[in-house]
Design an enzyme around this catalytic site. Structure first.
Site, mmCIF file in Angstrom:
data_model
loop_
_atom_site.group_PDB
_atom_site.id
_atom_site.type_symbol
_atom_site.label_atom_id
_atom_site.label_comp_id
_atom_site.label_asym_id
_atom_site.label_seq_id
_atom_site.Cartn_x
_atom_site.Cartn_y
_atom_site.Cartn_z
ATOM 1 N N CYS A 1 55.437 4.507 57.027
ATOM 2 C CA CYS A 1 55.200 5.387 58.178
ATOM 3 C C CYS A 1 54.112 6.427 57.866
ATOM 4 O O CYS A 1 54.089 7.017 56.785
ATOM 5 C CB CYS A 1 56.505 6.090 58.574
ATOM 6 S SG CYS A 1 56.295 7.143 60.011
ATOM 7 N N CYS B 1 56.964 13.514 57.004
ATOM 8 C CA CYS B 1 58.255 14.223 57.003
ATOM 9 C C CYS B 1 58.767 14.343 55.554
ATOM 10 O O CYS B 1 58.941 13.328 54.869
ATOM 11 C CB CYS B 1 59.259 13.476 57.869
ATOM 12 S SG CYS B 1 58.609 13.079 59.504
ATOM 13 N N CYS C 1 61.784 12.290 54.171
ATOM 14 C CA CYS C 1 61.945 10.875 54.518
ATOM 15 C C CYS C 1 61.416 9.906 53.468
ATOM 16 O O CYS C 1 60.273 10.016 53.003
ATOM 17 C CB CYS C 1 61.271 10.601 55.859
ATOM 18 S SG CYS C 1 61.599 8.927 56.451
ATOM 19 N N CYS D 1 72.321 1.289 66.958
ATOM 20 C CA CYS D 1 71.090 2.083 66.927
ATOM 21 C C CYS D 1 70.071 1.400 66.031
ATOM 22 O O CYS D 1 70.386 1.040 64.897
ATOM 23 C CB CYS D 1 71.370 3.479 66.359
ATOM 24 S SG CYS D 1 72.722 4.306 67.181
ATOM 25 N N CYS E 1 70.629 2.010 71.285
ATOM 26 C CA CYS E 1 69.817 3.204 71.034
ATOM 27 C C CYS E 1 68.626 2.791 70.159
ATOM 28 O O CYS E 1 68.776 1.950 69.284
ATOM 29 C CB CYS E 1 70.662 4.257 70.320
ATOM 30 S SG CYS E 1 69.725 5.737 69.878
ATOM 31 N N CYS F 1 68.973 11.472 72.697
ATOM 32 C CA CYS F 1 69.728 11.687 71.463
ATOM 33 C C CYS F 1 68.829 12.535 70.581
ATOM 34 O O CYS F 1 67.780 12.072 70.124
ATOM 35 C CB CYS F 1 70.033 10.347 70.801
ATOM 36 S SG CYS F 1 70.782 10.525 69.170
ATOM 37 N N ARG G 1 77.296 13.969 66.914
ATOM 38 C CA ARG G 1 77.476 12.892 65.921
ATOM 39 C C ARG G 1 77.339 13.433 64.511
ATOM 40 O O ARG G 1 76.310 14.005 64.151
ATOM 41 C CB ARG G 1 76.447 11.768 66.171
ATOM 42 C CG ARG G 1 76.642 10.556 65.260
ATOM 43 C CD ARG G 1 75.852 9.335 65.724
ATOM 44 N NE ARG G 1 76.208 9.011 67.095
ATOM 45 C CZ ARG G 1 75.394 9.138 68.144
ATOM 46 N NH1 ARG G 1 74.168 9.543 67.962
ATOM 47 N NH2 ARG G 1 75.806 8.854 69.352
HETATM 48 N N1 SAM Z 1 60.237 7.398 62.966
HETATM 49 C C1 SAM Z 1 61.212 7.751 63.893
HETATM 50 C C2 SAM Z 1 61.324 9.242 64.105
HETATM 51 O O1 SAM Z 1 61.025 10.017 63.216
HETATM 52 O O2 SAM Z 1 61.729 9.634 65.196
HETATM 53 C C3 SAM Z 1 62.563 7.178 63.634
HETATM 54 C C4 SAM Z 1 63.263 7.188 62.326
HETATM 55 S S1 SAM Z 1 63.685 8.718 61.569
HETATM 56 C C5 SAM Z 1 64.166 8.130 60.007
HETATM 57 C C6 SAM Z 1 65.138 9.342 62.382
HETATM 58 C C7 SAM Z 1 65.716 10.654 61.899
HETATM 59 O O3 SAM Z 1 66.525 10.453 60.762
HETATM 60 C C8 SAM Z 1 64.775 11.750 61.477
HETATM 61 O O4 SAM Z 1 64.209 12.435 62.532
HETATM 62 C C9 SAM Z 1 65.675 12.657 60.656
HETATM 63 O O5 SAM Z 1 66.270 13.641 61.462
HETATM 64 C C10 SAM Z 1 66.733 11.692 60.119
HETATM 65 N N2 SAM Z 1 66.554 11.508 58.662
HETATM 66 C C11 SAM Z 1 65.590 10.780 58.050
HETATM 67 N N3 SAM Z 1 65.689 10.853 56.712
HETATM 68 C C12 SAM Z 1 66.734 11.663 56.450
HETATM 69 C C13 SAM Z 1 67.336 12.140 55.242
HETATM 70 N N4 SAM Z 1 66.863 11.821 54.054
HETATM 71 N N5 SAM Z 1 68.408 12.942 55.336
HETATM 72 C C14 SAM Z 1 68.906 13.283 56.563
HETATM 73 N N6 SAM Z 1 68.367 12.869 57.738
HETATM 74 C C15 SAM Z 1 67.300 12.080 57.684
HETATM 75 FE FE1 SF4 Z 2 58.203 8.360 59.832
HETATM 76 FE FE2 SF4 Z 2 60.385 8.996 58.470
HETATM 77 FE FE3 SF4 Z 2 59.073 10.890 59.793
HETATM 78 FE FE4 SF4 Z 2 60.429 8.957 61.176
HETATM 79 S S1 SF4 Z 2 61.301 10.523 59.852
HETATM 80 S S2 SF4 Z 2 58.372 9.748 61.559
HETATM 81 S S3 SF4 Z 2 60.140 7.228 59.773
HETATM 82 S S4 SF4 Z 2 58.286 9.707 58.047
#
Ligand code: SAM
Ligand code: SF4
Ligand code: DTB
Length: 333
Positions: free
Chosen positions: A66, A70, A73, A110, A142, A202, A274
């Site tokens: 990606c 973030c 992530c 989801c 979802c 959500c 949730r």
């Molecule tokens: N790329 C898309 C987005 O960011 O909307 C979808 C996937 S993203 C992994 C979905 C959510 O998972 C993130 O916005 C974050 O809130 C949560 N998330 C991701 N990694 C995480 C982590 N290590 N610990 C807790 N929550 C996490």
């Molecule tokens: Fe990409 Fe992870 Fe950020 Fe979702 S949370 S936008 S998968 S880097």
């Protein structure tokens, strides 16, 4: 004397507010725990007298690579976590996983894509087919796949999508410490497109990323002043993943999750709250406190997107020990 004879009527008595202030929310988060739990529980019992818990299973359809940065992530190209061992799923593979989730008792399926945004083309057409397939199994569907256009949101709605997950993650003030490649405003615009297409929203966030209590209150204020409230609000505790900038951050105290869930229940009485990522770190008793205080959904299944989740068996045990009502008839034994 007013006789209240149905759950519906009781929950109609709950007045929704959309004008919560930062001070009010921070006061809730910081209340003596027993008082906070009591206040949340009074509301939770009214809206969910049987303590039903929705079981949502999660599948990462497209993992890693990606472009967003973030900090939490594992799937960002800016981080060095190794997620290369996960496969990308085709329509058939996803529907097989959805069937298995349903047989294990899930109500909602989801699907996640590690994308900055949805682009038109074959992968999006497959996403639409997956949504139709999941719905035809009788599950709620979802999707989470980053930003989208109005037209894509409408096509997802037409395919029968129930909910789109797009989290704000943290407060507007703390956000720049976590993500630099996408703005808070862009996230809000995505949520509007979802809402305008008639898909339920959500939207939630993560605690344990070094934010203050005021930041948590500020995130909750953004959510609780949306009109309507997001239909579901995932509360995640950071799962620290090796290779991310947050890998060594101090774990959040489990009672902080309880406080966050309880406050979300008070602010957004009729939304699904949730209890999401981070349950493995929580322990049985804190999870039960969260279910008591207002959580009415969990992620159910042995894995989240790239990290593990409590096992199906341990969740069945957890819910049984709490006496929480789940439609057990749905389960494969
Ligand atoms: N790329 C898309 C987005 O960011 O909307 C979808 C996937 S993203 C992994 C979905 C959510 O998972 C993130 O916005 C974050 O809130 C949560 N998330 C991701 N990694 C995480 C982590 N290590 N610990 C807790 N929550 C996490
Ligand atoms: Fe990409 Fe992870 Fe950020 Fe979702 S949370 S936008 S998968 S880097
Ligand atoms: C949400 O708020 N949490 C889920 C879901 N929405 C997509 C994702 C949690 C991911 C946890 C880290 C991982 O497994 O990679």
């Amino acid at each position: 004397m007013t006789l209240i004879n149905s759950t519906n009527q009781i929950s109609q008595d709950i007045k929704l507010r959309f004008d919560w202030t930062l001070v009010e929310i921070q006061e809730l988060l910081e209340k003596p725990l027993f008082n906070l739990l009591w206040e949340a529980q009074v509301i939770h019992r009214k809206v969910n007298p049987e303590y039903n818990v929705q079981l949502a299973s999660l599948l990462s359809v497209k993992t890693g690579g990606c472009e967003e940065d973030c900090a939490y992530c594992s799937q960002s190209i800016h981080n060095s976590s190794d997620v290369t061992n996960q496969i990308d799923y085709d329509v058939k593979g996803v529907l097989n996983r959805a069937k298995a989730a349903k047989q294990a008792g899930a109500d909602r399926f989801c699907m996640g894509w590690a994308w900055r945004e949805i682009r038109d083309g074959k992968p999006f057409d497959s996403m639409l087919e997956m949504v139709r397939g999941v719905r035809s199994l009788g599950l709620e569907a979802c999707v989470t796949g980053g930003m989208l256009t109005d037209k894509q949101a409408l096509r997802l709605a037409e395919a029968g999508l129930n909910a789109y997950n797009h989290n704000l993650d943290t407060s507007p003030e703390y956000y720049e410490n976590i993500i630099s490649t996408r703005t808070y405003q862009e996230r809000l615009e995505t949520l509007n497109k979802v809402r305008n297409a008639g898909i339920t929203v959500c939207c939630g966030g993560i605690i344990g990323m070094g934010e203050t209590i005021k930041d948590r209150a500020s995130l909750l204020k953004v959510l609780a002043t949306m009109n309507p409230h997001p239909e579901s609000v995932p509360i995640n505790a950071l799962v620290p993943v090796e290779g991310t900038p947050l890998e060594n951050i101090q774990e959040v105290d489990s009672l902080e999750m309880v406080r966050m869930v309880a406050t979300a229940r008070i602010l957004m009485p009729k939304s699904r709250v949730r209890l999401s990522a981070g349950r493995e770190q929580l322990g049985k008793e804190s999870q039960i406190l969260c279910l008591l205080a207002g959580a009415d959904s969990i992620f159910y299944g042995d894995s989240l997107l790239t990290t593990s989740n409590p096992s199906v068996q341990s969740d069945r045990d957890l819910l049984s020990s709490a006496g929480v009502s789940v439609n057990w008839d749905l389960y494969d034994s």
